[in-house]
Design a protein around this motif. Structure first.
Motif, short mmCIF file in Angstrom:
data_model
loop_
_atom_site.label_atom_id
_atom_site.label_comp_id
_atom_site.label_asym_id
_atom_site.label_seq_id
_atom_site.Cartn_x
_atom_site.Cartn_y
_atom_site.Cartn_z
N PRO A 4 0.82 -1.22 0.00
CA PRO A 4 0.00 0.00 0.00
C PRO A 4 0.85 1.27 0.00
O PRO A 4 0.37 2.35 0.29
N PHE A 5 2.14 1.14 -0.35
CA PHE A 5 3.07 2.27 -0.38
C PHE A 5 4.07 2.01 -1.51
O PHE A 5 4.17 0.89 -2.00
N THR A 6 4.78 3.04 -1.90
CA THR A 6 5.82 2.88 -2.91
C THR A 6 7.15 2.77 -2.20
O THR A 6 7.61 3.75 -1.58
N PRO A 7 7.80 1.59 -2.22
CA PRO A 7 9.09 1.45 -1.55
C PRO A 7 10.14 2.37 -2.16
O PRO A 7 10.24 2.49 -3.38
N THR A 8 10.88 3.06 -1.30
CA THR A 8 11.98 3.91 -1.74
C THR A 8 13.23 3.54 -0.97
O THR A 8 13.16 3.04 0.15
N TYR A 9 14.36 3.78 -1.57
CA TYR A 9 15.66 3.42 -0.99
C TYR A 9 16.57 4.63 -1.12
O TYR A 9 17.34 4.74 -2.07
N THR A 10 16.44 5.54 -0.16
CA THR A 10 17.16 6.81 -0.22
C THR A 10 17.54 7.28 1.17
O THR A 10 17.03 6.77 2.17
N HIS A 11 18.40 8.27 1.23
CA HIS A 11 18.82 8.86 2.50
C HIS A 11 17.60 9.45 3.23
O HIS A 11 16.77 10.11 2.62
N ILE A 12 17.53 9.20 4.52
CA ILE A 12 16.46 9.77 5.36
C ILE A 12 17.11 10.80 6.27
O ILE A 12 17.98 10.46 7.06
N PRO A 13 16.70 12.05 6.16
CA PRO A 13 17.29 13.08 7.03
C PRO A 13 16.88 12.87 8.48
O PRO A 13 15.86 12.21 8.76
N PRO A 14 17.67 13.42 9.42
CA PRO A 14 17.30 13.29 10.84
C PRO A 14 15.90 13.85 11.10
O PRO A 14 15.46 14.77 10.42
N GLY A 15 15.25 13.28 12.08
CA GLY A 15 13.91 13.74 12.45
C GLY A 15 12.99 12.57 12.63
O GLY A 15 13.38 11.41 12.48
N PRO A 16 11.74 12.85 12.94
CA PRO A 16 10.77 11.77 13.18
C PRO A 16 10.53 10.94 11.93
O PRO A 16 10.64 11.43 10.82
N LEU A 17 10.21 9.68 12.16
CA LEU A 17 9.88 8.77 11.05
C LEU A 17 8.38 8.67 10.90
O LEU A 17 7.65 8.70 11.89
N ASP A 37 5.54 6.15 4.67
CA ASP A 37 5.62 6.78 3.35
C ASP A 37 6.54 6.03 2.39
O ASP A 37 6.83 6.50 1.30
N GLY A 38 7.02 4.84 2.79
CA GLY A 38 7.73 3.96 1.88
C GLY A 38 9.24 3.89 2.00
O GLY A 38 9.86 3.07 1.34
N ALA A 39 9.86 4.72 2.83
CA ALA A 39 11.32 4.71 2.94
C ALA A 39 11.81 3.46 3.65
O ALA A 39 11.32 3.12 4.73
N ASN A 40 12.77 2.78 3.06
CA ASN A 40 13.33 1.58 3.65
C ASN A 40 14.24 1.95 4.82
O ASN A 40 15.10 2.81 4.71
N VAL A 41 14.01 1.31 5.98
CA VAL A 41 14.83 1.57 7.17
C VAL A 41 15.53 0.30 7.66
O VAL A 41 16.24 0.33 8.65
N GLY A 42 15.31 -0.82 6.95
CA GLY A 42 15.97 -2.06 7.33
C GLY A 42 15.16 -3.27 6.95
O GLY A 42 14.29 -3.21 6.09
N ALA A 55 19.20 -2.84 10.75
CA ALA A 55 19.05 -1.45 10.32
C ALA A 55 19.75 -1.23 8.98
O ALA A 55 20.77 -1.85 8.68
N MET A 56 19.18 -0.32 8.18
CA MET A 56 19.77 0.03 6.88
C MET A 56 19.62 1.53 6.69
O MET A 56 18.57 2.10 6.94
N GLY A 57 20.71 2.13 6.27
CA GLY A 57 20.69 3.54 5.92
C GLY A 57 21.21 3.70 4.51
O GLY A 57 21.72 2.75 3.90
#
Length: 103
Positions: A4-17, A37-42, A55-57
């Protein structure tokens, strides 16, 4: 199954998830973990019968950084099953109440 989301694989800036976290099965022993919102975190990987969060960044150029990212402190957190509600609550809860966070 289409997530139900579009997976993305990009840098996530600091702040709430963006929660709750979403799980996307890859195979019988690996489940990708994404923000709402689809950002991969691990991922969750089944190791010796136990599900462990890995974990993945991603750096600014989009390169993978295993063991890094916004959930670095939760790397190797263990779970009995890949339950989306439990994974989200524990990983995001640890982010809020983890080391260096005062209440």
């Amino acid at each position: 199954m289409t997530p139900p989301f579009t997976p993305t694989y990009t840098h996530i800036p600091p702040g709430p998830l963006a929660g709750p976290l979403q799980l996307l099965p890859i195979n019988a022993e690996v489940v990708a973990v994404h923000t709402a919102d689809g950002a991969n975190v691990g991922s969750l990987k089944k190791v010796g019968g136990v599900w462990k969060f890995k974990a993945m960044g991603y750096d600014a150029a989009g390169g993978m950084e295993p063991g890094h990212g916004p959930l670095t402190e939760q790397h190797n957190m263990q779970f009995a099953t890949p339950d989306a509600a439990e994974v989200s609550a524990r990983l995001l809860g640890a982010l809020v109440s983890g080391p260096g966070v005062s209440s």
